[in-house]
Scaffold this motif. Structure first.
Motif, mmCIF file in Angstrom:
data_model
loop_
_atom_site.group_PDB
_atom_site.id
_atom_site.type_symbol
_atom_site.label_atom_id
_atom_site.label_comp_id
_atom_site.label_asym_id
_atom_site.label_seq_id
_atom_site.Cartn_x
_atom_site.Cartn_y
_atom_site.Cartn_z
ATOM 1 N N SER B 17 0.854 -1.185 0.000
ATOM 2 C CA SER B 17 0.000 0.000 0.000
ATOM 3 C C SER B 17 0.889 1.233 0.000
ATOM 4 N N TYR B 18 0.442 2.271 -0.730
ATOM 5 C CA TYR B 18 1.252 3.486 -0.814
ATOM 6 C C TYR B 18 1.105 4.326 0.458
ATOM 7 N N ASP B 19 -0.082 4.259 1.075
ATOM 8 C CA ASP B 19 -0.351 5.197 2.165
ATOM 9 C C ASP B 19 -0.733 4.506 3.477
ATOM 10 N N SER B 23 -5.036 -0.793 0.519
ATOM 11 C CA SER B 23 -4.090 -1.725 -0.107
ATOM 12 C C SER B 23 -4.202 -1.616 -1.611
ATOM 13 N N VAL B 24 -3.069 -1.544 -2.257
ATOM 14 C CA VAL B 24 -3.066 -1.567 -3.717
ATOM 15 C C VAL B 24 -2.977 -3.023 -4.169
ATOM 16 N N LEU B 25 -2.175 -3.811 -3.461
ATOM 17 C CA LEU B 25 -2.093 -5.242 -3.746
ATOM 18 C C LEU B 25 -2.228 -5.991 -2.423
ATOM 19 N N GLY B 42 -5.941 -5.774 -16.080
ATOM 20 C CA GLY B 42 -6.725 -5.184 -14.998
ATOM 21 C C GLY B 42 -7.037 -3.744 -15.343
ATOM 22 N N ALA B 43 -8.080 -3.209 -14.698
ATOM 23 C CA ALA B 43 -8.523 -1.850 -15.010
ATOM 24 C C ALA B 43 -7.452 -0.814 -14.664
ATOM 25 N N ASN B 44 -7.694 0.437 -14.996
ATOM 26 C CA ASN B 44 -6.803 1.521 -14.583
ATOM 27 C C ASN B 44 -6.711 1.541 -13.070
ATOM 28 N N GLY B 45 -5.504 1.647 -12.565
ATOM 29 C CA GLY B 45 -5.334 1.722 -11.111
ATOM 30 C C GLY B 45 -5.436 0.376 -10.422
ATOM 31 N N ALA B 46 -5.436 -0.725 -11.184
ATOM 32 C CA ALA B 46 -5.565 -2.044 -10.571
ATOM 33 C C ALA B 46 -4.292 -2.433 -9.819
ATOM 34 N N GLY B 47 -3.171 -1.902 -10.239
ATOM 35 C CA GLY B 47 -1.913 -2.208 -9.546
ATOM 36 C C GLY B 47 -0.893 -2.950 -10.391
ATOM 37 N N LYS B 48 -1.054 -2.899 -11.700
ATOM 38 C CA LYS B 48 -0.126 -3.604 -12.579
ATOM 39 C C LYS B 48 1.277 -2.999 -12.506
ATOM 40 N N SER B 49 1.323 -1.666 -12.656
ATOM 41 C CA SER B 49 2.635 -1.007 -12.613
ATOM 42 C C SER B 49 3.268 -1.181 -11.244
ATOM 43 N N THR B 50 2.427 -1.122 -10.214
ATOM 44 C CA THR B 50 2.937 -1.290 -8.852
ATOM 45 C C THR B 50 3.561 -2.671 -8.683
ATOM 46 N N LEU B 51 2.900 -3.691 -9.237
ATOM 47 C CA LEU B 51 3.424 -5.048 -9.145
ATOM 48 C C LEU B 51 4.816 -5.131 -9.770
ATOM 49 N N LEU B 88 9.377 0.836 -18.394
ATOM 50 C CA LEU B 88 8.420 1.619 -17.613
ATOM 51 C C LEU B 88 7.236 2.052 -18.471
ATOM 52 N N GLN B 89 6.120 2.341 -17.795
ATOM 53 C CA GLN B 89 4.921 2.747 -18.522
ATOM 54 C C GLN B 89 5.144 4.068 -19.264
ATOM 55 N N ASP B 90 5.892 4.980 -18.630
ATOM 56 C CA ASP B 90 6.132 6.277 -19.245
ATOM 57 C C ASP B 90 7.554 6.326 -19.811
ATOM 58 N N SER B 195 -0.818 -4.812 -19.906
ATOM 59 C CA SER B 195 -1.356 -4.011 -21.000
ATOM 60 C C SER B 195 -2.873 -4.013 -21.034
ATOM 61 N N HIS B 196 -3.401 -2.975 -21.661
ATOM 62 C CA HIS B 196 -4.837 -2.955 -21.961
ATOM 63 C C HIS B 196 -5.078 -3.408 -23.384
ATOM 64 N N ASP B 197 -3.996 -3.640 -24.114
ATOM 65 C CA ASP B 197 -4.097 -4.101 -25.498
ATOM 66 C C ASP B 197 -4.289 -5.619 -25.451
HETATM 67 N N1 LIG Z 1 3.198 7.150 -6.293
HETATM 68 C C1 LIG Z 1 1.978 6.829 -5.858
HETATM 69 N N2 LIG Z 1 1.520 7.293 -4.684
HETATM 70 C C2 LIG Z 1 0.303 6.962 -4.224
HETATM 71 N N3 LIG Z 1 -0.561 6.178 -4.873
HETATM 72 C C3 LIG Z 1 -0.177 5.673 -6.049
HETATM 73 C C4 LIG Z 1 1.104 5.988 -6.613
HETATM 74 N N4 LIG Z 1 1.207 5.353 -7.795
HETATM 75 C C5 LIG Z 1 0.050 4.701 -7.982
HETATM 76 N N5 LIG Z 1 -0.793 4.886 -6.948
HETATM 77 C C6 LIG Z 1 -2.125 4.283 -6.769
HETATM 78 O O1 LIG Z 1 -1.972 2.883 -6.729
HETATM 79 C C7 LIG Z 1 -2.981 2.238 -7.487
HETATM 80 C C8 LIG Z 1 -2.334 1.309 -8.508
HETATM 81 O O2 LIG Z 1 -1.611 2.066 -9.453
HETATM 82 P P1 LIG Z 1 -0.840 1.418 -10.676
HETATM 83 O O3 LIG Z 1 -0.077 2.498 -11.312
HETATM 84 O O4 LIG Z 1 -0.110 0.235 -10.205
HETATM 85 O O5 LIG Z 1 -2.058 0.988 -11.598
HETATM 86 P P2 LIG Z 1 -2.042 0.302 -13.033
HETATM 87 O O6 LIG Z 1 -2.710 -0.999 -12.924
HETATM 88 O O7 LIG Z 1 -0.684 0.317 -13.587
HETATM 89 O O8 LIG Z 1 -2.993 1.295 -13.840
HETATM 90 P P3 LIG Z 1 -2.913 1.794 -15.368
HETATM 91 O O9 LIG Z 1 -3.614 0.776 -16.181
HETATM 92 O O10 LIG Z 1 -3.711 3.058 -15.331
HETATM 93 O O11 LIG Z 1 -1.499 1.979 -15.710
HETATM 94 C C9 LIG Z 1 -3.821 3.336 -8.083
HETATM 95 O O12 LIG Z 1 -5.004 3.424 -7.334
HETATM 96 C C10 LIG Z 1 -3.016 4.583 -7.936
HETATM 97 O O13 LIG Z 1 -3.866 5.663 -7.652
#
Ligand SMILES: Nc1ncnc2c1ncn2[C@@H]1O[C@H](COP(=O)(O)OP(=O)(O)OP(=O)(O)O)[C@@H](O)[C@H]1O
Ligand SMILES: [Mg+2]
Lengths: 266, 254
Positions: B17-19, B23-25, B42-51, B88-90, B195-197
């Motif tokens: 969790s970021y905060d 929980s993000v994951l 997974g949808a936007n914000g699902a936590g893929k990049s975080t994983l 990275l995503q960006d 990916s969303h693709d």
């Molecule tokens: N640096 C951060 N600080 C706090 N919260 C974050 C941070 N980065 C991401 N989050 C939150 O963590 C959750 C997961 O984000 P993540 O970037 O992993 O999503 P994602 O699955 O990659 O989404 P997308 O498809 O939009 O790329 C989101 O709810 C986002 O708001």
């Protein structure tokens, strides 16, 4: 704002020039670093009224520029954003100090004017020399050189990251201004009421990006060492280059060449 | 699961969790075998990049992460990162050297390759993606799609055993996307693609993991999960185009 940021961006991207090849580009970063540092120290150590002694020092960057194939014009163009600052710093001298230094009959050269000119030239020379260092070595090469003379890795990493951070900050500023003006048509600049959130955003965004970038560097094996930068062995040419430069610098510093040449004619 | 096949990624009870509040994951358990290709959806914000950031040690959560039999810890980070590349995503955050060549050589050089060896690796990766003409270009002056290809190239040049790609096909034109898919299919490394693709995932991955509500809600064969309309729609996704019935274009239908 946009013109300023683009001018700054251009300045920060000067190390793109470091891909070219020339005699100066090919020298070891450490050799160039030492020459630059000694040169700047020598230039700064000139007395504030010793303009004649300083003038021959111009020769060194001029020769290095022509050896590197980079036009001096490019240097001044890229530095255009800093030049007014230098003038601003020295401009008070002629106004405040009006003691006469040299009476030429029609025109009296005051100590203030003399020190202003000296200050201006000193800053210009230091800038030109730093420019040629960055433009022919690249920031990574310089950092590698600094590591080689055992500057602590944390300080060197800090220099590298600050350099990158400034460019990031500028890109982010540009993006934000663009986003702002697109939604505030007909408005000049950013309205005062938005400055607070604007600056906050700028700081947060650029810090976030810097963090991600640093992450990307670490993911590709960056640990504070600069193995990746061109830092080949120092060869004979490097040593010769350094020695000749140092001898010339020290010579110009000790002997007042202008006066010497003047002496021949008088 | 066949014991004889080497596990390259093993996650046990991973929480993040970021905060400290949301929980993000949550309780992520995952085993990846060598050479597998896995799509993470997974949808936007699902936590893929975080994983992905957790897997590479850019973020640390609770629970265990093991890469190729080595536990992810501070002292093993370097060794683990050597085997793993993350796109990275960006792309802007990925590229930092004056030219693409320098950027691509950065990783190999850090990992002890000589200048010549690094150049060989760089040329190979450039050739693979067909972007030789970008070699000496400044990354700040590339188009969005060019930057994407460049970011992928910087990772390929490192020749890692495990490649994590966060939205690799984003901003690519159809031609480059197709080239990327072909390249991915030719690789023998272990691949994790977020990916969303979904069409690309279907073409490149044999296994799919669906993240929803901080948990892995589905883990199975790509064809099975990606053809499950109900499941996908529950998670804010939609069937890949190739599974959608070919319908005449109708703007008013929704
Ligand atoms: N640096 C951060 N600080 C706090 N919260 C974050 C941070 N980065 C991401 N989050 C939150 O963590 C959750 C997961 O984000 P993540 O970037 O992993 O999503 P994602 O699955 O990659 O989404 P997308 O498809 O939009 O790329 C989101 O709810 C986002 O708001
Ligand atoms: Mg993401």
């Amino acid at each position: 704002m946009n013109r300023i940021t683009s001018a700054m961006m251009e300045l920060m991207s000067m190390d793109e020039l470091s891909r070219d090849s020339s005699f100066v580009h090919a020298r070891n970063p450490l050799a160039k670093l030492i020459v630059t540092i000694i040169y700047i120290v020598a230039v700064l150590s000139f007395d504030i009224t010793n303009l004649t002694g300083l003038i021959p020092m111009v020769l060194i960057p001029v020769v290095l520029f022509s050896l590197s194939g980079i036009e001096i014009r490019v240097c001044f163009y890229k530095l255009r954003i800093i030049l007014p600052l230098i003038i601003f710093i020295g401009i008070w001298n002629p106004i405040l100090n009006r003691t006469s230094a040299l009476d030429l009959g029609l025109f009296v050269l005051t100590e203030g004017t003399l020190s202003f000119l000296t200050l201006l030239l000193k800053s210009l020379l230091a800038l030109m020399m730093s420019f040629i260092l960055v433009a022919t070595t690249g920031i990574d090469g310089i950092c590698a050189g600094l590591r080689r003379i055992h500057v602590p890795s944390i300080i060197v990493s800090l220099i590298l990251i600050t350099y990158r951070y400034i460019s990031l900050l500028l890109t982010e500023a540009e993006t934000l201004v663009t986003a702002y003006t697109l939604r505030a048509p007909g408005q000049k600049g950013v309205h005062v009421s938005a400055w607070g959130s604007f600056l906050g955003q700028l700081l947060l965004r650029s810090m976030d990006r810097a963090n991600e970038l640093y992450g990307s560097m670490r993911l590709r094996g960056f640990t504070g060492e600069f193995h990746y930068a061109d830092n080949d062995k120092i060869d004979g040419t490097d040593i010769l280059f350094t020695l000749i430069c140092l001898i010339v610098i020290v010579g110009f510093r000790i002997v007042n060449i202008s006066r010497l040449i003047g002496g021949i004619f008088i | 699961m066949d014991k004889s096949v080497e596990l390259v990624i093993e996650l046990n009870g991973l929480h993040f969790s970021y905060d400290e509040k949301t929980s993000v994951l949550e309780d992520i358990n995952l085993k990846v075998r060598k050479g597998e290709r896995i799509g993470i959806i997974g949808a936007n914000g699902a936590g893929k990049s975080t994983l992905f950031k957790l897997l590479t040690g850019l973020l640390t959560g609770r629970g265990e992460v093991e890469i190729a039999g080595t536990k992810l810890e501070k002292k093993t980070l370097c060794e683990i990162r050597k085997r793993m590349g993350l796109v990275l995503q960006d792309s802007d955050n990925q590229l930092f050297m004056p030219t693409l060549f320098d950027d691509m050589a950065f990783g190999p050089r850090n990992y002890g390759k000589s200048k010549e060896e690094a150049e060989i690796a760089v040329n190979k990766a450039l050739g693979m993606l067909g972007i030789e003409e970008l070699k000496y270009r400044s990354c700040t002056r590339m188009s969005g799609g060019e930057k994407r290809m460049a970011a992928i190239a910087t990772i390929l040049a490192m020749e890692p055993e495990i490649i994590l790609m966060d939205e690799p096909s984003i901003t690519l034109d159809p031609y480059n996307r197709r080239k990327l898919i072909n390249n991915l299919n030719e690789m023998d490394q272990t691949l994790l693609i977020a990916s969303h693709d979904l069409d690309m995932i279907l073409e490149t991955c044999e296994r799919v993991i669906l993240i929803d509500n901080a948990k892995i809600t589905a883990d199975g064969r790509a064809e099975d999960i990606l053809s499950d309309k109900e499941l996908l729609e529950q998670c804010h996704l939609e069937l890949p185009l190739c599974f959608q019935q070919a319908m005449p274009y109708n703007r008013d239908s929704n």
